[in-house]
Design an enzyme around this catalytic site. Sequence first.
Site, short mmCIF file in Angstrom:
data_model
loop_
_atom_site.label_atom_id
_atom_site.label_comp_id
_atom_site.label_asym_id
_atom_site.label_seq_id
_atom_site.Cartn_x
_atom_site.Cartn_y
_atom_site.Cartn_z
N GLU A 417 -65.46 -6.70 53.30
CA GLU A 417 -64.05 -6.41 53.12
C GLU A 417 -63.89 -5.13 52.30
O GLU A 417 -64.57 -4.94 51.29
CB GLU A 417 -63.36 -7.61 52.45
N ASP A 490 -65.64 -10.80 48.66
CA ASP A 490 -65.64 -10.98 47.21
C ASP A 490 -65.54 -12.45 46.84
O ASP A 490 -64.95 -13.24 47.57
CB ASP A 490 -64.45 -10.24 46.59
N ASP A 492 -63.61 -13.99 45.02
CA ASP A 492 -62.32 -14.29 44.37
C ASP A 492 -61.36 -14.85 45.41
O ASP A 492 -61.74 -15.07 46.56
CB ASP A 492 -61.75 -13.04 43.69
N ASP A 494 -58.76 -13.56 46.99
CA ASP A 494 -58.53 -12.71 48.16
C ASP A 494 -59.72 -12.77 49.11
O ASP A 494 -59.56 -12.86 50.32
CB ASP A 494 -58.30 -11.26 47.74
#
Length: 626
Positions: A417, A490, A492, A494
Amino acid sequence: MYDANQIQILEGLDAVRRRPGMYIGSTDFRGLHHLLWEVVDNSVDEFMAGFGDRVTITINADNSVTINDYGRGIPVDKHKTGRSGLEIALTVLHAGGKFGAGSYKVSGGLHGVGVSVVNALSRRLVAEVRRNGATYRQEYEAGKPLTEVKRVGRADDTGTAITFWPESKVFGAIEWKMDLIHARIRECCYLNPGLSAEIIDARCTPATSFSFYFDGGLTSYVRHLNANRTVLHPVISTNKLAGTTQIDIALQYNDGFSESVLAYANNIHTAEGGTHLTGFRTALTRVLNDLGRKLGVLKDANLTGDDIREGLSAVISVRLLEPEFEGQTKTKLGNAEVRSQVDGALAEGLTAHFERSPNDIKRIIEKCWLSARAREAARKARDLVVRKDPLSVSTLPGKLADCQERNAERCELFVVEGDSAGGSAKQGRDRKFQAILPLRGKILNVEKTSVERMLESDAIKSLVTALGTGISRGFDITKLRYGRLILMTDADVDGAHIATLLLTLIFRHMPQLITSGRLYLAQPPLYRITFNKETHWVYSEASRNALVKKAGRAKVDMQRYKGLGEMTPEQLWTTTMNPATRTLLKVTAEDLVRLDETFTMLMGSAVPPRKKFIETHAHAARNLDV
Ligand code: 0RA
């Protein structure tokens, strides 16, 4: 002590103990549960014959199981051999002809092998029959009767209660799978409206109990299949007796793309399909084309069998006197006459429904027509595809940093991403066999989008082109340009969101990537911890805590990684990309159905269940935000 007859009988049960797989398919958990289904099938047969509308299944504290029904009770009177009907039912293999000719019963495939098989494969079995105002009882060990049938008391109803202790010499540890039992009994109650079933787990205190009862039969079943989905019309159902074949069908379209059509013959799930399913599909395609032309929706276009599948949920149940089961797993209905019987029943039912509610049918045809156009778009997308060919590299997405290796099996595609992480990955990779595709921004929520609209997204288009396979019905795994597809996002919220969207896309439109075991999730570290001049990469909170403890008084330098972009290319290589040191999570085909439900719920357009899921899993979502 035994007469010739009895010796023969014991030899029969002995054969079952010697080769259990021949009778119940296997001796793993499936075989174990088969014992339970076998007894329940008999209780359901009683219900189908009009006797008793209730069955209770109790998992007892010692892992034995009791199945109690309110049918006629197994006959106990003496047979001309001098033995009671009960003893014959429990000791003679295939003591069939239970109801004589002219009644429907669960038999076929591995079903209908008889309770004598359950007896043979149980270290102990107790049968209690309520009949003629009395309760009778007989006990067995390893299939051998310990006593005669004895009258043990009075009874003011009729029925049969069988308790069995499966033989651990055959099955190993006895582990009942409650979710499997619930699913099976739920299915059974949909197929037999009016039957109530209770499942009691008496191994825990207090005992837990679940009850199933569906008045609506197949209509309830289809509503269940479409729960959490946006449906296009009320359930359409039809029943017909064609000759001696009883046919029941219910169907309903939703606004999604997947198909769930379940076919049953005499209560058995015919996973390999058969004549009833063929009749259903031909009639549905033909009638929708006819009505579509009548309505002017289709003009001279033609819907194919594939076009009418998307978004279709349906259950077909047929009952026939002499079902023939074929196929690898004996779950394919073979009776030729059933094809035209089901075809006729569905055609009549659909036409009648069209007369009452033409708009329902119109909505269905419009949906199918949309699928037809989407399929055309998917075919075009597949034509975009190029094999690895130095001359046509220009048609591959510009962002793709491809690898050098020509053998696709040895290649890996990392989908990353964002551009900055993509940059590190491109520098850190082994360009011989690792390709990088950076995807920017949010990916469309494909659960709510048609294939046509999906392919307007640059991110999706470049992924599909890079893979080479095409998408949806146009998918062709032999064109796959990489042996592994690795999603690297990632750690996290998102990142998790993007990973979920990508997983949904793949699950809905390229599920073969999952079933062939080619889809992976990269596992980037959460922390880098240094003490005593040693560097540790840490992938979970638990190991972080363990390591800090281990460091004791030493000065600890702890760096937390929020995104892939924060790592140097070298760090990304060692921690996440190097096959020698990395960990990959393989996305497996297991529980595709559960995944399906979760995806539909999380990504679909029906709002209330989604909200509920997010609320009840809010703590889990928070844990992602490390
Ligand atoms: C043989 C004949 C009849 C019923 C049954 C067996 C029977 C078997 C099981 C196994 C579990 N529950 C059951 N309930 C009934 C027909 C009896 C009659 O004609 O009265």
